[in-house]
Design a protein around this motif. Structure first.
Motif, PDB file in Angstrom:
ATOM      1  N   PHE A   1       4.351 -23.775  -4.631  1.00  0.00           N
ATOM      2  CA  PHE A   1       3.514 -22.662  -5.064  1.00  0.00           C
ATOM      3  C   PHE A   1       2.079 -22.926  -4.634  1.00  0.00           C
ATOM      4  O   PHE A   1       1.533 -24.005  -4.889  1.00  0.00           O
ATOM      5  CB  PHE A   1       3.578 -22.518  -6.590  1.00  0.00           C
ATOM      6  N   ALA A   2       1.480 -21.933  -3.962  1.00  0.00           N
ATOM      7  CA  ALA A   2       0.098 -22.088  -3.507  1.00  0.00           C
ATOM      8  C   ALA A   2      -0.550 -20.729  -3.334  1.00  0.00           C
ATOM      9  O   ALA A   2       0.111 -19.695  -3.434  1.00  0.00           O
ATOM     10  CB  ALA A   2       0.057 -22.878  -2.200  1.00  0.00           C
ATOM     11  N   TRP A   3      -1.847 -20.742  -3.029  1.00  0.00           N
ATOM     12  CA  TRP A   3      -2.628 -19.515  -2.890  1.00  0.00           C
ATOM     13  C   TRP A   3      -3.829 -19.762  -1.994  1.00  0.00           C
ATOM     14  O   TRP A   3      -4.188 -20.901  -1.704  1.00  0.00           O
ATOM     15  CB  TRP A   3      -3.115 -19.047  -4.265  1.00  0.00           C
ATOM     16  N   HIS A   4      -4.421 -18.653  -1.607  1.00  0.00           N
ATOM     17  CA  HIS A   4      -5.712 -18.680  -0.918  1.00  0.00           C
ATOM     18  C   HIS A   4      -6.534 -17.540  -1.504  1.00  0.00           C
ATOM     19  O   HIS A   4      -6.076 -16.393  -1.508  1.00  0.00           O
ATOM     20  CB  HIS A   4      -5.547 -18.490   0.595  1.00  0.00           C
ATOM     21  N   GLN A   5      -7.727 -17.860  -2.021  1.00  0.00           N
ATOM     22  CA  GLN A   5      -8.597 -16.814  -2.564  1.00  0.00           C
ATOM     23  C   GLN A   5      -9.773 -16.604  -1.623  1.00  0.00           C
ATOM     24  O   GLN A   5     -10.491 -17.535  -1.273  1.00  0.00           O
ATOM     25  CB  GLN A   5      -9.112 -17.150  -3.962  1.00  0.00           C
ATOM     26  N   GLU A   6      -9.931 -15.342  -1.207  1.00  0.00           N
ATOM     27  CA  GLU A   6     -11.044 -14.969  -0.334  1.00  0.00           C
ATOM     28  C   GLU A   6     -12.328 -14.861  -1.143  1.00  0.00           C
ATOM     29  O   GLU A   6     -12.299 -14.776  -2.373  1.00  0.00           O
ATOM     30  CB  GLU A   6     -10.753 -13.619   0.325  1.00  0.00           C
TER      31      GLU A   6
ATOM     32  N   ASP B   1      -2.592 -18.119   6.133  1.00  0.00           N
ATOM     33  CA  ASP B   1      -2.272 -17.331   7.321  1.00  0.00           C
ATOM     34  C   ASP B   1      -2.197 -15.840   7.006  1.00  0.00           C
ATOM     35  O   ASP B   1      -2.663 -15.014   7.790  1.00  0.00           O
ATOM     36  CB  ASP B   1      -0.958 -17.821   7.933  1.00  0.00           C
ATOM     37  N   MET B   2      -1.630 -15.484   5.852  1.00  0.00           N
ATOM     38  CA  MET B   2      -1.608 -14.070   5.469  1.00  0.00           C
ATOM     39  C   MET B   2      -3.026 -13.539   5.325  1.00  0.00           C
ATOM     40  O   MET B   2      -3.322 -12.407   5.740  1.00  0.00           O
ATOM     41  CB  MET B   2      -0.843 -13.864   4.154  1.00  0.00           C
ATOM     42  N   ALA B   3      -3.920 -14.348   4.752  1.00  0.00           N
ATOM     43  CA  ALA B   3      -5.315 -13.920   4.594  1.00  0.00           C
ATOM     44  C   ALA B   3      -5.954 -13.696   5.963  1.00  0.00           C
ATOM     45  O   ALA B   3      -6.657 -12.698   6.171  1.00  0.00           O
ATOM     46  CB  ALA B   3      -6.100 -14.955   3.792  1.00  0.00           C
ATOM     47  N   ARG B   4      -5.699 -14.591   6.910  1.00  0.00           N
ATOM     48  CA  ARG B   4      -6.254 -14.430   8.267  1.00  0.00           C
ATOM     49  C   ARG B   4      -5.725 -13.161   8.932  1.00  0.00           C
ATOM     50  O   ARG B   4      -6.450 -12.468   9.634  1.00  0.00           O
ATOM     51  CB  ARG B   4      -5.916 -15.642   9.137  1.00  0.00           C
TER      52      ARG B   4
ATOM     53  N   ILE C   1     -10.172 -17.894  -9.531  1.00  0.00           N
ATOM     54  CA  ILE C   1      -9.427 -19.115  -9.827  1.00  0.00           C
ATOM     55  C   ILE C   1     -10.445 -20.194 -10.193  1.00  0.00           C
ATOM     56  O   ILE C   1     -11.370 -20.461  -9.428  1.00  0.00           O
ATOM     57  CB  ILE C   1      -8.571 -19.537  -8.629  1.00  0.00           C
ATOM     58  N   PRO C   2     -10.296 -20.811 -11.355  1.00  0.00           N
ATOM     59  CA  PRO C   2     -11.263 -21.826 -11.772  1.00  0.00           C
ATOM     60  C   PRO C   2     -11.145 -23.089 -10.925  1.00  0.00           C
ATOM     61  O   PRO C   2     -10.120 -23.340 -10.287  1.00  0.00           O
ATOM     62  CB  PRO C   2     -10.885 -22.101 -13.235  1.00  0.00           C
TER      63      PRO C   2
ATOM     64  N   GLY D   1     -12.609 -12.160  -3.706  1.00  0.00           N
ATOM     65  CA  GLY D   1     -11.743 -12.283  -4.879  1.00  0.00           C
ATOM     66  C   GLY D   1     -10.275 -12.041  -4.623  1.00  0.00           C
ATOM     67  O   GLY D   1      -9.431 -12.388  -5.447  1.00  0.00           O
ATOM     68  N   LYS D   2      -9.925 -11.447  -3.487  1.00  0.00           N
ATOM     69  CA  LYS D   2      -8.511 -11.184  -3.200  1.00  0.00           C
ATOM     70  C   LYS D   2      -7.764 -12.513  -3.091  1.00  0.00           C
ATOM     71  O   LYS D   2      -8.243 -13.472  -2.500  1.00  0.00           O
ATOM     72  CB  LYS D   2      -8.363 -10.419  -1.893  1.00  0.00           C
ATOM     73  N   ILE D   3      -6.573 -12.531  -3.689  1.00  0.00           N
ATOM     74  CA  ILE D   3      -5.760 -13.753  -3.698  1.00  0.00           C
ATOM     75  C   ILE D   3      -4.451 -13.490  -2.980  1.00  0.00           C
ATOM     76  O   ILE D   3      -3.797 -12.475  -3.200  1.00  0.00           O
ATOM     77  CB  ILE D   3      -5.469 -14.226  -5.137  1.00  0.00           C
ATOM     78  N   TRP D   4      -4.074 -14.430  -2.150  1.00  0.00           N
ATOM     79  CA  TRP D   4      -2.808 -14.388  -1.421  1.00  0.00           C
ATOM     80  C   TRP D   4      -1.929 -15.490  -2.016  1.00  0.00           C
ATOM     81  O   TRP D   4      -2.196 -16.672  -1.848  1.00  0.00           O
ATOM     82  CB  TRP D   4      -3.062 -14.636   0.068  1.00  0.00           C
ATOM     83  N   TRP D   5      -0.897 -15.106  -2.751  1.00  0.00           N
ATOM     84  CA  TRP D   5      -0.002 -16.039  -3.435  1.00  0.00           C
ATOM     85  C   TRP D   5       1.280 -16.218  -2.626  1.00  0.00           C
ATOM     86  O   TRP D   5       1.802 -15.263  -2.070  1.00  0.00           O
ATOM     87  CB  TRP D   5       0.393 -15.494  -4.801  1.00  0.00           C
TER      88      TRP D   5
END
Length: 180
Positions: A154-159, A85-88, A41-42, A162-166
Protein backbone atom coordinates in the motif's frame (compact mmCIF):
# COMPACT_ATOMS: atom_id res chain seq x y z
CA UNK A 1 -38.10 56.03 25.99
CA UNK A 2 -39.80 52.96 24.50
CA UNK A 3 -39.00 53.93 20.90
CA UNK A 4 -35.19 53.73 21.28
CA UNK A 5 -35.54 50.33 23.03
CA UNK A 6 -37.81 48.99 20.28
CA UNK A 7 -35.40 50.24 17.57
CA UNK A 8 -32.43 48.70 19.40
CA UNK A 9 -34.25 45.35 19.83
CA UNK A 10 -35.25 45.36 16.15
CA UNK A 11 -31.66 46.08 15.06
CA UNK A 12 -30.35 43.19 17.18
CA UNK A 13 -33.00 40.86 15.79
CA UNK A 14 -32.21 41.84 12.19
CA UNK A 15 -28.49 41.42 12.74
CA UNK A 16 -29.11 37.85 13.90
CA UNK A 17 -30.70 37.13 10.51
CA UNK A 18 -27.66 38.31 8.52
CA UNK A 19 -25.41 35.64 7.03
CA UNK A 20 -22.39 34.84 9.14
CA UNK A 21 -19.13 35.15 7.22
CA UNK A 22 -17.01 31.99 7.27
CA UNK A 23 -13.33 32.08 8.04
CA UNK A 24 -12.53 30.42 4.70
CA UNK A 25 -14.47 31.19 1.55
CA UNK A 26 -15.51 28.03 -0.31
CA UNK A 27 -13.40 27.74 -3.45
CA UNK A 28 -14.93 26.52 -6.68
CA UNK A 29 -13.42 24.34 -9.37
CA UNK A 30 -13.49 25.31 -13.05
CA UNK A 31 -16.83 23.50 -13.45
CA UNK A 32 -18.39 25.65 -10.71
CA UNK A 33 -18.61 22.82 -8.18
CA UNK A 34 -17.06 23.25 -4.73
CA UNK A 35 -13.52 21.91 -4.45
CA UNK A 36 -13.29 18.81 -2.26
CA UNK A 37 -12.14 19.08 1.33
CA UNK A 38 -8.35 19.00 1.29
CA UNK A 39 -6.76 16.13 3.20
CA UNK A 40 -3.06 16.50 3.83
CA UNK A 41 -1.12 13.39 4.71
CA UNK A 42 0.68 14.14 7.99
CA UNK A 43 4.44 13.81 8.32
CA UNK A 44 3.89 10.73 10.49
CA UNK A 45 1.79 9.17 7.71
CA UNK A 46 4.60 7.25 6.07
CA UNK A 47 5.09 5.17 9.19
CA UNK A 48 1.46 4.94 10.36
CA UNK A 49 -0.85 4.86 7.34
CA UNK A 50 0.19 1.47 5.89
CA UNK A 51 -0.44 -0.20 9.25
CA UNK A 52 -3.76 1.59 9.78
CA UNK A 53 -4.89 0.40 6.34
CA UNK A 54 -3.57 -3.10 7.06
CA UNK A 55 -5.58 -3.22 10.29
CA UNK A 56 -8.71 -2.00 8.49
CA UNK A 57 -8.24 -4.47 5.62
CA UNK A 58 -7.70 -7.36 8.02
CA UNK A 59 -10.84 -6.39 9.97
CA UNK A 60 -12.82 -6.41 6.72
CA UNK A 61 -11.26 -9.72 5.72
CA UNK A 62 -12.03 -11.27 9.12
CA UNK A 63 -15.66 -10.17 8.86
CA UNK A 64 -15.87 -11.93 5.48
CA UNK A 65 -14.16 -15.10 6.74
CA UNK A 66 -10.82 -14.48 4.96
CA UNK A 67 -7.42 -14.87 6.57
CA UNK A 68 -5.38 -11.77 7.36
CA UNK A 69 -2.77 -10.39 4.97
CA UNK A 70 0.61 -8.99 5.88
CA UNK A 71 2.44 -5.97 4.51
CA UNK A 72 5.04 -6.90 1.93
CA UNK A 73 7.80 -4.37 1.29
CA UNK A 74 8.17 -5.46 -2.35
CA UNK A 75 4.47 -4.97 -3.09
CA UNK A 76 4.60 -1.63 -1.27
CA UNK A 77 7.54 -0.58 -3.47
CA UNK A 78 5.59 -1.54 -6.60
CA UNK A 79 2.56 0.40 -5.29
CA UNK A 80 4.68 3.50 -4.56
CA UNK A 81 6.22 3.42 -8.03
CA UNK A 82 2.80 3.16 -9.63
CA UNK A 83 1.29 5.96 -7.52
CA UNK A 84 4.08 8.31 -8.61
CA UNK A 85 3.73 7.21 -12.22
CA UNK A 86 -0.03 7.79 -12.26
CA UNK A 87 0.59 11.31 -10.93
CA UNK A 88 3.13 11.97 -13.71
CA UNK A 89 0.64 10.71 -16.29
CA UNK A 90 -2.22 12.56 -14.56
CA UNK A 91 -4.37 9.50 -15.15
CA UNK A 92 -5.63 6.80 -12.79
CA UNK A 93 -5.13 3.54 -14.61
CA UNK A 94 -3.35 0.23 -14.22
CA UNK A 95 -0.64 0.72 -16.85
CA UNK A 96 2.66 2.46 -16.31
CA UNK A 97 4.01 5.18 -18.56
CA UNK A 98 6.39 2.53 -19.92
CA UNK A 99 3.48 0.21 -20.76
CA UNK A 100 4.03 -1.96 -17.68
CA UNK A 101 1.16 -3.90 -16.15
CA UNK A 102 0.66 -4.70 -12.46
CA UNK A 103 2.22 -8.12 -13.12
CA UNK A 104 5.31 -6.48 -14.63
CA UNK A 105 5.68 -4.15 -11.64
CA UNK A 106 5.47 -6.88 -8.99
CA UNK A 107 8.00 -8.98 -10.89
CA UNK A 108 10.40 -6.00 -11.16
CA UNK A 109 10.50 -5.68 -7.38
CA UNK A 110 11.24 -9.40 -6.95
CA UNK A 111 7.84 -10.60 -5.73
CA UNK A 112 7.66 -14.27 -6.73
CA UNK A 113 4.10 -14.85 -5.54
CA UNK A 114 0.95 -14.55 -7.61
CA UNK A 115 -0.58 -11.13 -8.18
CA UNK A 116 -4.18 -11.10 -6.93
CA UNK A 117 -5.07 -7.56 -7.90
CA UNK A 118 -4.40 -3.86 -7.82
CA UNK A 119 -6.70 -1.07 -6.59
CA UNK A 120 -6.00 2.51 -7.57
CA UNK A 121 -7.57 5.87 -6.81
CA UNK A 122 -7.15 9.53 -7.67
CA UNK A 123 -8.74 11.54 -4.89
CA UNK A 124 -8.49 14.18 -2.20
CA UNK A 125 -9.83 11.72 0.39
CA UNK A 126 -8.03 10.02 3.25
CA UNK A 127 -6.76 6.46 3.12
CA UNK A 128 -9.75 5.11 5.07
CA UNK A 129 -12.25 7.03 2.92
CA UNK A 130 -10.51 5.55 -0.12
CA UNK A 131 -10.66 2.05 1.36
CA UNK A 132 -14.37 2.57 2.02
CA UNK A 133 -14.90 3.66 -1.60
CA UNK A 134 -13.07 0.53 -2.79
CA UNK A 135 -15.33 -1.61 -0.60
CA UNK A 136 -18.38 -0.01 -2.25
CA UNK A 137 -17.37 -1.39 -5.69
CA UNK A 138 -17.56 -5.10 -6.56
CA UNK A 139 -14.29 -5.28 -8.52
CA UNK A 140 -12.13 -3.46 -5.97
CA UNK A 141 -13.81 -5.19 -3.02
CA UNK A 142 -12.87 -8.55 -4.58
CA UNK A 143 -9.18 -7.52 -4.58
CA UNK A 144 -9.36 -6.69 -0.86
CA UNK A 145 -11.33 -9.76 0.22
CA UNK A 146 -9.88 -12.43 -2.09
CA UNK A 147 -9.27 -15.47 0.13
CA UNK A 148 -6.10 -16.38 -1.75
CA UNK A 149 -4.33 -13.15 -0.73
CA UNK A 150 -1.59 -13.40 1.86
CA UNK A 151 0.34 -10.19 1.14
CA UNK A 152 -0.49 -6.54 0.59
CA UNK A 153 1.39 -3.48 -0.57
CA UNK A 154 0.00 0.00 0.00
CA UNK A 155 1.40 3.38 -1.02
CA UNK A 156 0.50 6.85 -2.29
CA UNK A 157 1.80 10.00 -3.85
CA UNK A 158 0.39 13.38 -2.80
CA UNK A 159 0.79 16.31 -5.17
CA UNK A 160 1.35 19.87 -3.99
CA UNK A 161 -2.29 20.72 -4.77
CA UNK A 162 -3.42 17.98 -2.37
CA UNK A 163 -4.49 15.35 -4.90
CA UNK A 164 -3.55 11.86 -3.75
CA UNK A 165 -2.84 8.86 -5.93
CA UNK A 166 -3.41 5.66 -3.90
CA UNK A 167 -2.33 2.15 -4.91
CA UNK A 168 -3.00 -1.15 -3.14
CA UNK A 169 -1.61 -4.42 -4.46
CA UNK A 170 -2.52 -7.84 -3.11
CA UNK A 171 -0.70 -11.08 -3.78
CA UNK A 172 -0.48 -14.69 -2.75
CA UNK A 173 3.02 -15.54 -1.59
CA UNK A 174 4.59 -18.79 -2.61
CA UNK A 175 4.68 -20.82 0.59
CA UNK A 176 6.23 -24.22 0.54
CA UNK A 177 3.95 -27.02 1.68
CA UNK A 178 5.43 -30.01 3.49
CA UNK A 179 5.96 -32.85 1.06
CA UNK A 180 5.83 -30.70 -2.11
Amino acid sequence: MRLPLIVAATMIALQACAPVPTSEPRQLAADGKPLPKLYRIPASGKAKIPYEVLDAVNSLRAASGASPVQLDSRLTAAAATHSQDMARQNRPWHFGSDGSSPIDRVRRVGYSGMLIGENISETYESELETLSAWMDQDDTRRVILDRRATDMGFAWHQEGNGKIWWTMITGAGMTSQPGT
